[in-house]
Write an enzyme that holds these catalytic residues in place. Sequence first.
Site, PDB file in Angstrom:
ATOM      1  N   LYS A   1      -0.685  -4.025  -3.272  1.00  0.00           N
ATOM      2  CA  LYS A   1      -1.989  -3.466  -2.876  1.00  0.00           C
ATOM      3  C   LYS A   1      -2.074  -2.030  -3.359  1.00  0.00           C
ATOM      4  O   LYS A   1      -1.503  -1.128  -2.775  1.00  0.00           O
ATOM      5  CB  LYS A   1      -2.186  -3.513  -1.368  1.00  0.00           C
ATOM      6  CG  LYS A   1      -3.530  -2.939  -0.908  1.00  0.00           C
ATOM      7  CD  LYS A   1      -3.675  -2.995   0.602  1.00  0.00           C
ATOM      8  CE  LYS A   1      -5.022  -2.453   1.050  1.00  0.00           C
ATOM      9  NZ  LYS A   1      -5.163  -0.998   0.826  1.00  0.00           N
TER      10      LYS A   1
ATOM     11  N   ASP B   1      10.463   4.973 -10.073  1.00  0.00           N
ATOM     12  CA  ASP B   1      10.120   5.484 -11.402  1.00  0.00           C
ATOM     13  C   ASP B   1      10.887   6.750 -11.752  1.00  0.00           C
ATOM     14  O   ASP B   1      11.194   6.986 -12.930  1.00  0.00           O
ATOM     15  CB  ASP B   1       8.616   5.751 -11.490  1.00  0.00           C
ATOM     16  CG  ASP B   1       7.806   4.462 -11.616  1.00  0.00           C
ATOM     17  OD1 ASP B   1       8.415   3.379 -11.570  1.00  0.00           O
ATOM     18  OD2 ASP B   1       6.564   4.547 -11.749  1.00  0.00           O
TER      19      ASP B   1
ATOM     20  N   SER C   1       0.811  -1.203   0.000  1.00  0.00           N
ATOM     21  CA  SER C   1       0.000   0.000   0.000  1.00  0.00           C
ATOM     22  C   SER C   1       0.857   1.272   0.000  1.00  0.00           C
ATOM     23  O   SER C   1       1.550   1.556  -0.980  1.00  0.00           O
ATOM     24  CB  SER C   1      -0.953  -0.039   1.199  1.00  0.00           C
ATOM     25  OG  SER C   1      -1.914   0.976   1.133  1.00  0.00           O
TER      26      SER C   1
END
Length: 412
Positions: free
Chosen positions: A325, A311, A300
């Site tokens: 999640k 990224d 999460s």
Amino acid sequence: MTKKKAFRITASIAVLIAVFFLGAFTTMTDDEMFEKFSPVFQILTYIDRNYYDIEKVDYDAILDETLTGTMRGLDDPFAWYFDPVQTRENELDTSSKYGGIGSTVQYNIQFDCLEVVAPMAGSPSERVGLRPGDLILTIDGVPISDVGYYGAVNMLRGDPDTQVVLEVYRETLTEPFFVEITRAFIEIRSVKSELIDIEDIEISYIHITGFNAPTYDEFQDALNLSRNSEAYIIDLRNNPGGLLQSVLNISSLILPKGQRVITIRYRDGQEEIYNSWGSRYNAYFKDKPIVVLVNEGSASASEILTGALKDHGLATVIGTKTFGKAAVQTVFNLSNGGEIWLPTAHYFTPDGNDIHLQGIEPDIIVEPGDDVLEENGSELTLSKATIDIEHDLQLLKAIEIILESLGVKTVN
């Protein structure tokens, strides 16, 4: 049937009518809805008119089971119903101190048992070797299915120095096993930090165990002690997540202003975009090596921070694949005092990746060692990082990568 019983069944039917017949559905017509759900009312009527032990019927329990079954019918591991008692438990301050085993657990509806999400760092559950994904079947011989989620959680808690025996199933083993755990005094802090000096290089090691309301301030405290550090290790292993606002705040302490943190996308295609608003602490991380440690217990909010740093190329991710999640749960209050947690959106990493039920693959995969930490007392103040450079293979790899990036030769 007493007036009280009659009132309860009437109230139960009224709640169901409110749900099913007052324009609540947008994907069915009223006639389709009535035809689909009429067996619910038929059952209630048959019970009221024909059930032998009618005086023993608890219509509140029937309503709770009906609502639980409704959420289970979604076949979504992140769609949950909490009855009124459980809802009040949800409102408890998670920063409280208690005696227990120190593990984040959730209810596994498929097997009616507890599932270990993540053992807390340095806790009794970690010391005996509990792992994310372990299923707790019984507590002191009592099946979890008999006492429910909160009954089981209360059984795990108790006075420090007392013992509790768990029956545990692990997917990699053929048979369940039993483990005795000595409860300890647990004081929850979500950030632990330590400075590592190696090869004349100061590395700031920051372990975030959860994203709660105090985490932002605790993370800043850790950064204030690391202003002279030449590199950072952010340990998100066994971090089950937490508050969205908390991880957004912490992301802004690391990511430069304007860089994308996440995109939240709803089922109708609408999006909410969250970018870093920047901070003076951004300078602490500029042009310095950052390593993020993750494992299957990183979920999460942990994956939000990991995905953003990965990224944007700001960090090297080391460990094993994360939990996966990416469901955004919205809490809806119910008229009976309960609540549901309903997935209403997914979040996407800055590169547009939906990692839900997929997880994030590390840049460098390092499996953990099998060492079990030794018992070192029954009172834990979980405020300082517990690190084991000699045996923690993932941490060793993180240090190696940092030293190499700083031009320091290492000997294997």
